[in-house]
Design a protein around this motif. Structure first.
Motif, PDB file in Angstrom:
ATOM      1  N   CYS A  53      -6.825   1.629   4.295  1.00  0.00           N
ATOM      2  CA  CYS A  53      -6.606   3.168   4.391  1.00  0.00           C
ATOM      3  C   CYS A  53      -7.839   3.907   3.493  1.00  0.00           C
ATOM      4  O   CYS A  53      -7.967   4.860   3.639  1.00  0.00           O
ATOM      5  CB  CYS A  53      -5.310   3.432   3.235  1.00  0.00           C
ATOM      6  SG  CYS A  53      -3.710   2.947   4.217  1.00  0.00           S
ATOM      7  N   CYS A  96       0.782  -1.140  -0.061  1.00  0.00           N
ATOM      8  CA  CYS A  96       0.005  -0.018  -0.016  1.00  0.00           C
ATOM      9  C   CYS A  96       0.761   1.251   0.073  1.00  0.00           C
ATOM     10  O   CYS A  96       1.794   1.386   0.696  1.00  0.00           O
ATOM     11  CB  CYS A  96      -0.952  -0.083   1.252  1.00  0.00           C
ATOM     12  SG  CYS A  96      -1.885   1.418   1.593  1.00  0.00           S
ATOM     13  N   CYS A 114      -4.455  -0.060  -0.082  1.00  0.00           N
ATOM     14  CA  CYS A 114      -5.092  -1.005   0.577  1.00  0.00           C
ATOM     15  C   CYS A 114      -6.499  -0.772   0.965  1.00  0.00           C
ATOM     16  O   CYS A 114      -6.764   0.497   1.068  1.00  0.00           O
ATOM     17  CB  CYS A 114      -4.299  -1.670   2.014  1.00  0.00           C
ATOM     18  SG  CYS A 114      -4.557  -0.775   3.296  1.00  0.00           S
ATOM     19  N   MET A 174       0.289   3.990   1.015  1.00  0.00           N
ATOM     20  CA  MET A 174       0.211   4.756   2.300  1.00  0.00           C
ATOM     21  C   MET A 174       0.628   4.197   3.612  1.00  0.00           C
ATOM     22  O   MET A 174       1.522   4.807   4.181  1.00  0.00           O
ATOM     23  CB  MET A 174      -1.366   5.362   2.607  1.00  0.00           C
ATOM     24  CG  MET A 174      -1.991   6.622   2.437  1.00  0.00           C
ATOM     25  SD  MET A 174      -3.503   6.850   2.800  1.00  0.00           S
ATOM     26  CE  MET A 174      -4.310   7.196   1.211  1.00  0.00           C
ATOM     27  N   CYS A 175       0.143   3.047   3.825  1.00  0.00           N
ATOM     28  CA  CYS A 175       0.625   2.236   5.041  1.00  0.00           C
ATOM     29  C   CYS A 175       1.621   1.297   4.813  1.00  0.00           C
ATOM     30  O   CYS A 175       2.170   0.644   5.679  1.00  0.00           O
ATOM     31  CB  CYS A 175      -0.462   1.749   5.945  1.00  0.00           C
ATOM     32  SG  CYS A 175      -1.471   0.346   5.035  1.00  0.00           S
TER      33      CYS A 175
END
Ligand SMILES: [Zn+2]
Length: 360
Positions: free
Chosen positions: A174, A149, A171, A151-152
């Protein structure tokens, strides 16, 4: 040379009616994709926000584009149309307007949806409603290499759901979609109901070998699936009866069509034995067979089409045609070889011999 260079013009004028009849409407982009002038992946990437304009990826010249636009516009004269700007709803960036071309005049034509002339107003309105509805987010099923992902940094493995935005994977967590449940495609009523009952909705697609995204199911609230299953159970019997009625109606239509087909065969070939008449009509009119008997012309019982059905039958039943094919002869050559035998049979069936018919 000149004819070759312009062959594409003829090709697009032929493709337009075909696309119109299969989709009920057409846009320039549909036409260009059908002509393989735009690769589908470029089209998807553009919708995904990767390109400023789609025409950056056209694999043909600007001059050709201008000419194609003019041909298209001219051919679509007199068709009803609706203008809808190209847009996408990004879960991260919100509503995004897209442009095919940086030229305003061209863009106007790219946004135009032309409808087939034989649509009823009701059908056209229902298509318009679908086209102008807010596009539902598309969630992908991971195929190929694992990723993570954006972001995370949670890993996204093969078979996982994920979202793509400007080619970057995200994902479900998120995007606040991890509370949704997957309902695979297969039961149209169940899917429709679950979607109606669910507060959040996303479509799940997978990249297929056919070079396009194919729908695999939907993501909806778990409670919505349960509610949809309950309503399905409630009216299962009613829906079953409805389907059965539809089937019976179709069988009646088919039987009537086959009977008319037989009658017309006998009009043209009075000496064709009755059992063979029945065979020809049955084979030529079996539903969805794509045989000559099911084409629009044969439905109207056009004599020429009937003749073709009879010839097809004679070929297989009264000549060595199939044997010739199995020995590697081409269709053309095999047909030439048996032409005499076919003509002879046709002639004998065309003769009126009252006694001959009474066998059946
Ligand atoms: Zn994440």
């Amino acid at each position: 040379m000149a004819t070759n260079k312009n062959a594409w013009k003829k090709k697009i004028t032929e493709r337009i009616p075909r696309l119109l009849s299969s989709n009920s409407y057409i846009t320039l982009i549909d036409l260009f994709i059908d002509m393989q002038w735009i690769e589908r992946r470029h089209f998807y990437n553009w919708k995904d926000g990767l390109h400023q304009t789609l025409d950056e990826n056209f694999n043909f010249s600007d001059k050709k584009q201008v000419e194609a636009l003019a041909i298209f516009e001219k051919q679509m004269e007199g068709h009803k149309s609706i203008d809808i700007p190209w847009h996408e709803h990004s879960l991260l960036r919100g509503e995004c307007l897209l442009r095919v071309s940086a030229h305003d005049s061209r863009e106007a034509l790219y946004q135009r949806y032309y409808f087939a002339n034989d649509l009823t107003d009701r059908k056209r309105k229902s298509i318009e409603k679908k086209l102008t509805a807010e596009p539902s987010p598309r969630i992908f099923l991971k195929v190929g290499k694992d990723t993570e992902c954006e972001m995370c940094e949670t890993p996204i493995f093969k078979g996982d759901f994920f979202y793509l935005d400007i080619q970057k994977p995200y994902c479900m967590k998120c995007l606040n979609l991890n509370h949704l449940s997957f309902l695979p495609s297969g039961d149209a009523t169940l899917s429709r109901r679950a979607r109606e009952f669910s507060e959040s909705f996303a479509e799940v697609v997978e990249w297929s070998r056919r070079g396009r995204y194919e729908r695999r199911g939907i993501l909806v609230d778990e409670a919505a699936i349960e509610k949809a299953e309950a309503s399905n159970l409630q009216d299962a019997e009613k829906r079953k009866v409805g389907r059965e009625k539809g089937k019976q109606r179709q069988i009646k239509i088919d039987v009537k069509h086959t009977e008319e087909f037989q009658k017309t065969i006998l009009d043209i070939f009075p000496s064709c034995p009755r059992n063979e008449v029945a065979s020809i009509a049955f084979h030529a009119t079996v539903r969805s067979s794509g045989r000559v008997g099911r084409t629009a012309a044969a439905k109207k019982l056009d004599n020429k089409m009937i003749r073709l059905a009879v010839i097809a039958y004679i070929r297989h039943k009264h000549t060595d045609y199939d044997e010739l094919l199995s020995h590697g002869f081409s269709k053309d050559i095999a047909r030439k070889k048996i032409q005499g035998a076919v003509q002879e049979k046709l002639k004998s069936w065309e003769m009126t011999l009252d006694g001959y018919n009474s066998l059946a």
